[in-house]
Design an enzyme around this catalytic site. Structure first.
Site, mmCIF file in Angstrom:
data_model
loop_
_atom_site.group_PDB
_atom_site.id
_atom_site.type_symbol
_atom_site.label_atom_id
_atom_site.label_comp_id
_atom_site.label_asym_id
_atom_site.label_seq_id
_atom_site.Cartn_x
_atom_site.Cartn_y
_atom_site.Cartn_z
ATOM 1 N N GLU A 162 0.307 -10.421 -16.938
ATOM 2 C CA GLU A 162 -0.284 -9.704 -16.459
ATOM 3 C C GLU A 162 -0.871 -8.302 -16.640
ATOM 4 O O GLU A 162 -1.662 -8.383 -16.235
ATOM 5 C CB GLU A 162 1.156 -9.428 -15.317
ATOM 6 N N TRP A 208 -3.676 -2.322 -1.056
ATOM 7 C CA TRP A 208 -3.331 -3.701 -2.276
ATOM 8 C C TRP A 208 -4.286 -4.030 -1.194
ATOM 9 O O TRP A 208 -3.525 -4.700 -0.111
ATOM 10 C CB TRP A 208 -1.770 -3.725 -3.050
ATOM 11 N N LYS A 259 4.732 -11.084 -19.094
ATOM 12 C CA LYS A 259 4.244 -9.982 -18.779
ATOM 13 C C LYS A 259 2.451 -9.961 -19.959
ATOM 14 O O LYS A 259 1.957 -9.022 -19.652
ATOM 15 C CB LYS A 259 4.869 -9.446 -20.329
ATOM 16 N N ASN A 278 0.756 0.158 5.657
ATOM 17 C CA ASN A 278 1.375 0.228 5.073
ATOM 18 C C ASN A 278 2.364 -1.822 5.556
ATOM 19 O O ASN A 278 2.939 -2.196 6.291
ATOM 20 C CB ASN A 278 2.246 0.355 3.785
ATOM 21 N N GLY A 279 1.546 -3.108 5.683
ATOM 22 C CA GLY A 279 2.368 -4.239 5.842
ATOM 23 C C GLY A 279 0.983 -4.702 6.528
ATOM 24 O O GLY A 279 -0.073 -4.953 6.309
ATOM 25 N N LYS A 314 2.747 -3.169 -7.369
ATOM 26 C CA LYS A 314 3.929 -2.817 -7.965
ATOM 27 C C LYS A 314 5.111 -3.940 -7.168
ATOM 28 O O LYS A 314 5.972 -4.718 -7.732
ATOM 29 C CB LYS A 314 4.280 -1.539 -7.958
ATOM 30 N N HIS A 355 7.257 -33.189 -24.255
ATOM 31 C CA HIS A 355 6.417 -34.132 -23.072
ATOM 32 C C HIS A 355 5.465 -33.163 -22.399
ATOM 33 O O HIS A 355 4.742 -33.724 -21.432
ATOM 34 C CB HIS A 355 7.310 -33.608 -21.777
ATOM 35 N N CYS A 368 1.344 -0.986 -0.414
ATOM 36 C CA CYS A 368 -0.074 -0.387 -0.136
ATOM 37 C C CYS A 368 0.615 1.180 0.380
ATOM 38 O O CYS A 368 1.722 1.289 -0.100
ATOM 39 C CB CYS A 368 -1.040 0.100 1.453
ATOM 40 N N GLU A 384 9.031 -14.674 -19.570
ATOM 41 C CA GLU A 384 9.105 -13.411 -18.693
ATOM 42 C C GLU A 384 8.358 -13.262 -20.451
ATOM 43 O O GLU A 384 7.365 -12.309 -19.620
ATOM 44 C CB GLU A 384 10.712 -12.610 -18.587
ATOM 45 N N ARG A 413 1.662 1.648 -6.150
ATOM 46 C CA ARG A 413 1.592 0.390 -4.512
ATOM 47 C C ARG A 413 0.579 -0.265 -4.639
ATOM 48 O O ARG A 413 0.918 -1.033 -4.028
ATOM 49 C CB ARG A 413 2.283 0.857 -4.224
HETATM 50 C C1 AGP Z 1 6.634 -8.552 -13.098
HETATM 51 O O1 AGP Z 1 6.287 -7.554 -13.924
HETATM 52 C C2 AGP Z 1 6.144 -7.843 -11.967
HETATM 53 N N1 AGP Z 1 5.759 -6.536 -11.508
HETATM 54 C C3 AGP Z 1 6.818 -8.978 -10.922
HETATM 55 O O2 AGP Z 1 7.018 -10.422 -10.951
HETATM 56 C C4 AGP Z 1 7.553 -8.605 -9.862
HETATM 57 O O3 AGP Z 1 8.968 -8.524 -10.583
HETATM 58 C C5 AGP Z 1 7.916 -9.825 -8.417
HETATM 59 O O4 AGP Z 1 6.956 -9.283 -7.534
HETATM 60 C C6 AGP Z 1 9.221 -9.265 -7.880
HETATM 61 O O5 AGP Z 1 9.450 -7.830 -7.677
HETATM 62 P P1 AGP Z 1 10.587 -6.786 -6.914
HETATM 63 O O6 AGP Z 1 11.805 -7.553 -8.264
HETATM 64 O O7 AGP Z 1 10.313 -5.769 -6.764
HETATM 65 O O8 AGP Z 1 11.498 -7.650 -5.887
#
Ligand code: AGP
Length: 609
Positions: free
Chosen positions: A489, A74, A486, A100-101, A604, A505, A2, A482, A27
């Site tokens: 998400e 969040w 992308k 936040n936490g 994020k 397989h 958050c 990756e 965030r």
């Molecule tokens: C990927 O696009 C995401 N944002 C997510 O997988 C991210 O890489 C992951 O949560 C790790 O975050 P960080 O690099 O801030 O530790």
């Protein structure tokens, strides 16, 4: 995670808090709220959904108070509705708290508080803390004393800001596990926030609280205290970027801006770090670090950072000849790994706040390992807690999908590999070759991004596909993972990344005329094998989009579409092959009307385990 923000100064707090929330929204964007002093009461407004909804609700009709706190959420405990939105209030509505936490002891403490007559209005863990502050306030006069007493009774992580009518005109902030910093504006205005994005519009000078610290902001300025509540001085640092860096730079989305920024972010990642004559990397954060005793490396990370880690593991093994395992932080931590003093544990994280990665590093330290970080956010928890490390210098990444941080992570890993390898077995000519290749990446990624228009046309063609498969071998397998991440998400299309040879397989059963298959097929030592895998897809009617670095290669005649990127060493090719996949995900998502920068359910950085 958050975002929290508080303001105390001479200007009306509400517009500053709303502006800060907009900057922090990446965030978390499930709900937003704020509280400001309004005479003999606290005026509170909160809404489910994004900050824009809160702004609409507030309009111009908010008190011109100069002190308040705000939050963008969040959701962890309880759905993203108004009741669960922060700030949370005491029974008499005279204490407001943003957090936040996670309060891990909340489930245990709720019934105890209920027995003492506290009524809960939300399903959040946070509300426990506001009632504990309320309880503690019965024994003391100062807000900071009540907050300290309440925090002593909870377990969990927090970055908080609290205001109260019982001790008005004051903000108390505290952190443990979740970042909190103070910004001191030129006119003496004070801003407290979870990250610099909310502060840089006012000042680039920030004071980062350390774990266990608290701060009191009032008309006398700010005071900081350590865990034992002793007064401590924490120095101010200058944030290396300004408010322009967190704008969209004329683009519609942060994600697109950040994809296109990669030539610049890679230049920043390498600036001053490559010595061609000596064939070495000079890494400030590792200057005095003796790596001779390192017999094994464990890379630990999540999501995109883990994908970069898979590439790094391969690079280090190949070039520095040290065994490396790359593990999901969330799995590593709970599987009783065999670790010893010869094991270096390397956490990779853009935010430096990912709870699983942080916990894995702490566990490794507890077991006697040295811990290292490859991190973007300066002063973040992982940067602060690791023994040494390498910063990415990628600048702020606001789009929830990691893009420029991925390429910078691969480059940081290449620099680290060079550093290690040259202390071991890598010859001077080999070192020079690697230095030149790394130095050439910013220009090459610029060329790779020139496929944008072609990729946009492909996105138009495939935007309605229900599934995608991404295949790659060797260094390109993590790129396949990756690319698939992308796409899912930001566009919500189901996609899987797979080692190309493993396809037969199982996943080969999925292939039909409807299935776009993105194959990473640069000329590298496994190129011929990848061609065979392409044939296997074609034989089942699959539509192949290949990413190649050689238009004259046999692959061109065998695929539906070929995206050409330039060439470099196989170990560095992921930087170039990932770029078109980032663009593909972006364009598909835009065409499908998705919220590219703030995809549903995501944040994020994930600061809960
Ligand atoms: C990927 O696009 C995401 N944002 C997510 O997988 C991210 O890489 C992951 O949560 C790790 O975050 P960080 O690099 O801030 O530790």
């Amino acid at each position: 995670m958050c975002g929290i923000i508080g303001y105390l100064g001479e200007r009306p707090a509400a517009p500053i808090l709303l502006e800060g929330l907009r900057r922090l929204e990446y965030r978390g964007y499930d709900s937003a709220g704020l509280a400001v002093f309004a005479g003999d009461r606290l005026r509170v407004e909160k809404r489910a959904g994004k900050v824009a909804g809160l702004e609409d609700a507030i309009g111009n009709g908010f008190p011109s108070s100069n002190c308040g706190i705000a939050h963008t959420r969040w959701a962890t405990h309880g759905p993203p509705n108004r009741a669960n939105a922060h700030p949370h209030l005491s029974a008499a509505k005279d204490i407001a708290l943003v957090h936040n936490g996670i309060i891990e002891s909340a489930a245990r403490q709720r019934p105890l508080l209920r027995d003492r007559g506290f009524h809960f209005r939300s399903e959040t863990d946070t509300e426990v803390l506001v009632h504990l502050i309320d309880l503690a306030f019965r024994e003391c006069a100062l807000l900071e004393d009540a907050v300290a007493a309440a925090l002593a009774r909870i377990e969990g992580s927090y970055g908080i800001a609290v205001v109260s009518l019982r001790d008005p005109g004051k903000i108390v902030a505290a952190r443990k596990g979740s970042p909190v910093l103070l910004g001191l504006g030129a006119t003496g205005d004070l801003v407290v926030a979870s990250d610099p994005a909310a502060v840089v519009a006012h000042t680039q000078r920030v004071l980062r609280l350390r774990d266990g610290d608290s701060a009191v902001l009032d008309s006398g300025g700010h005071r900081t205290f350590d865990l034992a509540r002793r007064s401590v001085r924490r120095g101010f640092q200058t944030v290396a970027w300004d408010v322009d860096a967190i704008g969209k730079g004329g683009h519609d989305h942060f994600m697109y801006k950040e994809i296109l920024e990669q030539p610049a972010s890679l230049r920043d990642a390498t600036r001053g770090r490559l010595l061609e004559e000596e064939g070495i990397a000079r890494l400030g954060g590792m200057a005095d670090v003796d790596l001779k005793g390192v017999r094994r490396i464990v890379i630990t990370a999540c999501g995109t950072s883990w994908h970069a880690g898979l590439i790094g593991a391969r690079m280090i093994e190949e070039m520095a000849r040290i065994p490396v395992a790359a593990e999901y932080a969330s799995e590593f931590r709970y599987r009783n790994p065999v670790l010893d003093r010869g094991t270096l544990v390397l956490g990779i994280s853009q935010s430096g706040e990912t709870a699983d990665t942080l916990a894995a590093l702490r566990e490794a330290r507890r077991r006697g390992c040295r811990i290292m970080g490859i991190v973007n956010v300066v002063g973040s928890s992982i940067a602060a807690e690791t023994d040494f490390g390498v910063y990415l210098h990628a600048g702020p990444e606001i789009g929830v999908a990691s893009t420029k941080s991925f390429s910078s992570q691969v480059v940081a890993l290449a620099l680290f590999t060079l550093h290690l390898a040259r202390q071991r077995n890598m010859s001077l000519p080999e070192g020079r070759t690697l230095v030149r290749a790394i130095a050439g990446l910013p220009a090459l990624v610029e060329e790779a991004l020139a496929v944008d228009a072609q990729v946009r046309a492909l996105a138009e063609r495939y935007r309605n596909a229900p599934n995608f498969l991404y295949l790659g071998r060797g260094y390109q397998f993590p790129v396949a993972l990756e690319g698939a991440l992308k796409l899912k998400e930001v566009s919500y299309i189901h996609a899987e990344g797979y080692p190309a040879a493993e396809m037969k397989h199982g996943p080969i059963a999925l292939i039909d005329e409807e299935m776009p298959v993105v194959v990473l097929a640069p000329r590298d030592p496994v190129y011929e094998k990848t061609l065979s895998n392409i044939e296997e897809v074609r034989a089942r009617g699959g539509r192949v989009i290949a990413v190649v670095n050689d238009r004259s290669s046999a692959v061109i005649d065998r695929v539906d579409d070929a995206i050409e990127v330039p060439s470099t060493l196989p170990a560095l090719m992921p930087v170039l092959t990932a770029a078109p996949l980032q663009l593909l995900a972006y364009h598909v998502a835009v065409m499908r009307g998705c919220d590219v920068d703030q995809p549903r359910n995501l944040a994020k950085s994930v600061t809960v385990e």
